[in-house]
Motif scaffolding. Structure first.
Motif, PDB file in Angstrom:
ATOM      1  N   ASN A   1       0.801  -1.232   0.000  1.00  0.00           N
ATOM      2  CA  ASN A   1       0.000   0.000   0.000  1.00  0.00           C
ATOM      3  C   ASN A   1       0.832   1.280   0.000  1.00  0.00           C
ATOM      4  N   LYS A   2       2.155   1.148  -0.076  1.00  0.00           N
ATOM      5  CA  LYS A   2       3.016   2.328  -0.147  1.00  0.00           C
ATOM      6  C   LYS A   2       3.723   2.427  -1.498  1.00  0.00           C
ATOM      7  N   MET A   3       3.436   1.471  -2.372  1.00  0.00           N
ATOM      8  CA  MET A   3       4.085   1.440  -3.679  1.00  0.00           C
ATOM      9  C   MET A   3       3.108   1.857  -4.770  1.00  0.00           C
ATOM     10  N   PRO A   4       3.611   2.401  -5.889  1.00  0.00           N
ATOM     11  CA  PRO A   4       2.735   2.758  -7.007  1.00  0.00           C
ATOM     12  C   PRO A   4       1.965   1.542  -7.505  1.00  0.00           C
ATOM     13  N   ARG A   5       0.780   1.776  -8.027  1.00  0.00           N
ATOM     14  CA  ARG A   5      -0.059   0.698  -8.525  1.00  0.00           C
ATOM     15  C   ARG A   5       0.699  -0.100  -9.594  1.00  0.00           C
ATOM     16  N   GLY A   6       0.639  -1.405  -9.474  1.00  0.00           N
ATOM     17  CA  GLY A   6       1.279  -2.273 -10.458  1.00  0.00           C
ATOM     18  C   GLY A   6       2.744  -2.557 -10.177  1.00  0.00           C
ATOM     19  N   SER A   7       3.297  -1.936  -9.134  1.00  0.00           N
ATOM     20  CA  SER A   7       4.709  -2.151  -8.818  1.00  0.00           C
ATOM     21  C   SER A   7       4.863  -3.320  -7.846  1.00  0.00           C
ATOM     22  N   PHE A   8       5.972  -3.996  -7.940  1.00  0.00           N
ATOM     23  CA  PHE A   8       6.273  -5.091  -7.018  1.00  0.00           C
ATOM     24  C   PHE A   8       7.771  -5.350  -7.019  1.00  0.00           C
ATOM     25  N   ILE A   9       8.199  -6.210  -6.111  1.00  0.00           N
ATOM     26  CA  ILE A   9       9.606  -6.575  -6.001  1.00  0.00           C
ATOM     27  C   ILE A   9       9.714  -8.088  -5.970  1.00  0.00           C
ATOM     28  N   THR A  10      10.724  -8.619  -6.659  1.00  0.00           N
ATOM     29  CA  THR A  10      11.069 -10.021  -6.473  1.00  0.00           C
ATOM     30  C   THR A  10      12.317 -10.071  -5.597  1.00  0.00           C
ATOM     31  N   MET A  11      12.399 -11.081  -4.743  1.00  0.00           N
ATOM     32  CA  MET A  11      13.513 -11.182  -3.801  1.00  0.00           C
ATOM     33  C   MET A  11      13.979 -12.627  -3.675  1.00  0.00           C
ATOM     34  N   PHE A  12      15.260 -12.760  -3.457  1.00  0.00           N
ATOM     35  CA  PHE A  12      15.792 -14.022  -2.964  1.00  0.00           C
ATOM     36  C   PHE A  12      16.677 -13.652  -1.787  1.00  0.00           C
ATOM     37  N   TYR A  13      16.277 -14.103  -0.602  1.00  0.00           N
ATOM     38  CA  TYR A  13      17.027 -13.766   0.601  1.00  0.00           C
ATOM     39  C   TYR A  13      17.471 -15.047   1.291  1.00  0.00           C
ATOM     40  N   ALA A  14      18.763 -15.143   1.515  1.00  0.00           N
ATOM     41  CA  ALA A  14      19.333 -16.326   2.157  1.00  0.00           C
ATOM     42  C   ALA A  14      20.114 -15.911   3.392  1.00  0.00           C
TER      43      ALA A  14
ATOM     44  N   VAL B   1       6.841  -9.545  -3.510  1.00  0.00           N
ATOM     45  CA  VAL B   1       6.875  -8.654  -2.351  1.00  0.00           C
ATOM     46  C   VAL B   1       6.242  -7.318  -2.720  1.00  0.00           C
ATOM     47  N   GLY B   2       5.396  -6.802  -1.832  1.00  0.00           N
ATOM     48  CA  GLY B   2       4.807  -5.485  -2.015  1.00  0.00           C
ATOM     49  C   GLY B   2       3.514  -5.477  -2.786  1.00  0.00           C
ATOM     50  N   ALA B   3       3.124  -6.616  -3.351  1.00  0.00           N
ATOM     51  CA  ALA B   3       1.934  -6.652  -4.191  1.00  0.00           C
ATOM     52  C   ALA B   3       0.687  -7.119  -3.440  1.00  0.00           C
ATOM     53  N   PHE B   4       0.872  -7.825  -2.320  1.00  0.00           N
ATOM     54  CA  PHE B   4      -0.263  -8.387  -1.593  1.00  0.00           C
ATOM     55  C   PHE B   4      -0.133  -8.105  -0.094  1.00  0.00           C
ATOM     56  N   SER B   5      -1.272  -8.034   0.563  1.00  0.00           N
ATOM     57  CA  SER B   5      -1.259  -7.806   2.010  1.00  0.00           C
ATOM     58  C   SER B   5      -0.710  -9.033   2.727  1.00  0.00           C
ATOM     59  N   SER B   6      -0.175  -8.819   3.915  1.00  0.00           N
ATOM     60  CA  SER B   6       0.404  -9.917   4.694  1.00  0.00           C
ATOM     61  C   SER B   6      -0.618 -10.987   5.032  1.00  0.00           C
ATOM     62  N   GLU B   7      -1.896 -10.568   5.154  1.00  0.00           N
ATOM     63  CA  GLU B   7      -2.954 -11.525   5.488  1.00  0.00           C
ATOM     64  C   GLU B   7      -3.230 -12.494   4.349  1.00  0.00           C
ATOM     65  N   SER B   8      -2.923 -12.084   3.116  1.00  0.00           N
ATOM     66  CA  SER B   8      -3.283 -12.910   1.963  1.00  0.00           C
ATOM     67  C   SER B   8      -2.113 -13.719   1.409  1.00  0.00           C
ATOM     68  N   VAL B   9      -0.908 -13.549   1.961  1.00  0.00           N
ATOM     69  CA  VAL B   9       0.243 -14.293   1.450  1.00  0.00           C
ATOM     70  C   VAL B   9       0.980 -14.976   2.594  1.00  0.00           C
ATOM     71  N   ASN B  10       1.746 -15.987   2.233  1.00  0.00           N
ATOM     72  CA  ASN B  10       2.538 -16.711   3.217  1.00  0.00           C
ATOM     73  C   ASN B  10       3.925 -16.964   2.629  1.00  0.00           C
TER      74      ASN B  10
END
Length: 395
Positions: A252-265, A304-313
């Motif tokens: 909800n803080k990112m422009p519409r249609g924006s998202f991030i992909t991540m790989f964190y180890a 990341v950033g595209a969906f609320s925490s309640e809807s993703v795991n």
């Protein structure tokens, strides 16, 4: 000469004058064999163009069209042409009878007798004021555009410098791991970034991420993502929890249609366990040089950033490493390369290359991968940001 011939000539002369008078351009004829080279003919177009009548100008040199703002340079070109009996075309500022200035494209052509002597000059005058004004406005618009582009380039360069601030300038010092990275953005600032942090003694976080888009907006999103990630990662050794918290901060803080992909180890060098979360990002690779084996690292979590925490795991996986193992993470540029036959590189070719070069030190391996991708495409650079980060277990 018969009367019929005389009438025919007069008819032709009348037709020629009528045709001349219908022209939009001003047409004049000046006599070169008379003192001060006066006008002996002007057409109706000249009257319309200048506001002067035939009675006003016949018998006068047409310099009366010049005024205080008339540039001397084109006038001198005309003088020199007339002196040697040549044609010339110039653009100069002239003035109408009421004092209104106008830009005149004047073309003069000599008329010569049988002996080659110039007897008259024909002048054709066109009002190009509107054209000159358009050119002036276009030049001003181009200048404004150049200044705007310079300002954008400056802002991009400043954003690039700030973006470089979030990238690691050095890696944690340890005898148990050797880190390496390559970062080559497509534009002055790109959407890729990475980080390597020391969470605790012997525990390291390795992040690679890809933000949608390029340019200033992508830079702003990388800043947001980097700060959201780092504030959480330094407090928590669970990749899934860190990515989930980062998602919560960005949603909800990112422009519409924006998202991030991540790989964190997270790699714990004390027990050699690698724990990782793959969030919409290309899978990682574990390369085992002793067995010539490539193992894919996946956990298949959402963007990341595209969906609320309640809807993703976000989930995490782990794997036991050993000395000599190499782990590489990358953004999609290396696998989205096409050769001259419009065939995209497949993962089999890529993993075969990794196996063949598995004995190389990690920094050399990353550089070899970059050159392999460029060689496959036949290009000098990638069409997208090229980022890779990796480490080698040394002890």
């Amino acid at each position: 000469m018969s009367s019929k011939e005389i009438v025919s000539f007069k008819e032709f002369e009348d037709l020629l004058i009528k045709a001349t008078n219908t022209a939009n351009e001003g047409i004049t004829i000046s006599a070169m064999d008379q003192p001060d080279r006066p006008l002996v003919f002007v057409n109706d177009g000249f009257e319309r163009l200048t506001g002067y009548s035939k009675e006003d100008v016949i018998g006068k040199n047409c310099r009366f069209l010049q005024g205080k703002e008339t540039d001397e340079a084109p006038v001198e070109i005309l003088r020199k042409a007339i002196k040697v009996g040549e044609q010339a075309t110039v653009e100069l500022l002239n003035y109408k009878k009421d004092g209104t200035p106008f830009w005149n494209r004047l073309s003069i052509t000599p008329l010569k007798d049988k002996k080659g002597n110039t007897t008259h000059y024909v002048g054709v005058q066109s009002d190009i004021t509107e054209l000159r004004e358009t050119q002036k406005n276009l030049k001003a618009a181009n200048k404004d555009l150049e200044q705007f582009q310079e300002r954008i380039n400056f802002e991009l360069e400043e954003a690039r410098r700030v973006q470089n601030f979030i990238l690691p300038t050095s890696f944690p010092k340890t005898e148990k791991i050797r880190f390496a990275s390559i970062f080559e953005p497509m534009d002055q600032i790109g959407g890729d970034f990475y980080d390597i942090i020391e969470i605790d003694k012997g525990i390291y976080g390795i992040l690679i991420a890809d933000v949608t888009g390029h340019g200033i907006q992508a830079a702003l999103l990388t800043f947001m993502t980097s700060f959201a990630f780092k504030n959480t990662a330094l407090q928590n050794a669970s990749p899934a929890k860190v990515v989930s918290a980062t998602n919560e901060k960005l949603y909800n803080k990112m422009p519409r249609g924006s998202f991030i992909t991540m790989f964190y180890a997270v790699y714990n060098s004390n027990d050699k366990v690698l724990t990782f979360t793959q969030a919409g990002h290309p899978e990682g690779y574990l390369i085992r040089s002793d067995s010539k084996e490539v193992i894919t690292l996946t956990s298949q979590s959402p963007l990341v950033g595209a969906f609320s925490s309640e809807s993703v795991n976000y989930t995490e996986s782990n794997i036991q490493l050993k000395a000599g193992d190499k782990v590489i993470l990358y953004t999609d540029a290396i696998l989205e390369v096409w050769n001259s036959n419009d065939v995209m590189m497949n993962k089999e070719d890529f993993t075969s290359f990794l196996i063949k070069n598995s004995d190389r030190p990690i920094a050399h391996l990353l550089e070899s991968i970059k050159l392999f991708g460029l060689s496959y495409s036949g290009q000098k650079s990638f069409k997208d940001d090229f980022t890779m980060v990796g480490f080698e277990v040394t002890g």
